[in-house]
Design an enzyme around this catalytic site. Sequence first.
Site: not given
Length: 359
Positions: A85-87, A83, A89
């Site tokens: 706000q992917s941590n 997403g 990523a």
Amino acid sequence: MMTSVIGAMERIPRVPLATLPTPLHEARRLRDALGGPDRCPRILLKRDDLTGLALGGNKARKLEFLVTDALRGGATVLVTTGGVQSNHARMTAAAGRMVGLPTSLVLSAAPGEREVQGNLLLDRLLGAEITFVEPPRDPMKLTGPDEAAALAELEARLRARGERPYLVPLGGSTPLGVLGYVAGALELEGQLEAAGARPERLYVACGSRGTAAGLVLGARLAGASYAVRGVAVSGGDPASTAFAVEIANGAAELLGSDARLTPDDFETDQSQIGPGYGRSTPASLEAIELLALTEGVLLDPVYTAKAMAGLVADIRAGAIDPAATVVFVHTGGQAALFAHAAELAVATGRVGGRDGSAR
Ligand SMILES: *Cc1c(COP(=O)(O)O)cnc(C)c1O
């Protein structure tokens, strides 16, 4: 059992990326706020929000194994997805920089949700190349409908440029990634032994399920005292649990262990998901405020606030013996707080609004 597992673990190559071991500490003021020793168990926080990798979190443990695999295969670029706000990523982009590889991301977000803030700001700062796709139509889901196609297209584009992409699947949840949390469970076991603690339960947030898979397998291999209670932050069961079993058993194979898990080994609380992935609930916002005010610990709005809300609900329901000890694994995610500032301002009435005014 424990020494042979540690031996098997040490034979699997990994680049050190995380700051380990992470601290384990007792949350006394939180316990007091939840009724004190007569009503609330002793709570130990396993601080995996302090793993490093550009603001920390659970993915660092998985990435130690995954990035090693990428380097051994001669990859020239890391590719992953999540997403906006992917941590995962953000931490993949940071891990790539630590070993000298760029990262290319496929992130799902509606055009109105692409504000350069939180994890997305850090992705940009870390120089990740970003392809946006539409978000899932079903808010219970982690992945959007166009994601697989976008990933395939990106891989083809990178290969055409002469790159050798290494795909880190969603959340780093593969048998190799699961090893990160088998190692995490072994680390925790050593800390519990040193502290003379025998917890009854361990609480952890569940998304793509690799973390829970590693903790459940690690607890089994270490002969741990506790049962793992996953708290789901997105929908998808029973398929998600079947996936957890599959990757946990794949990890056991990599370790040369004949331990095998079944769906009965996974207990997942589905009561905290609320309206969907990444969407706050009154209980999750309360948990963020509670931890901040009692312990000075920051939870994240997407994962750990819901996991803590699950623990708080169980304590209030009297479902845990107050004489027992529980572990809460803080899996990180705080960067996303900054992308949820407006919501938090309203919920707490304490955080400043857009103009910086605080009440
Ligand atoms: C990814 C993530 C989780 C969930 O871990 P999975 O292995 O995907 O289940 C929990 N907390 C945070 C902060 C995360 O970023």
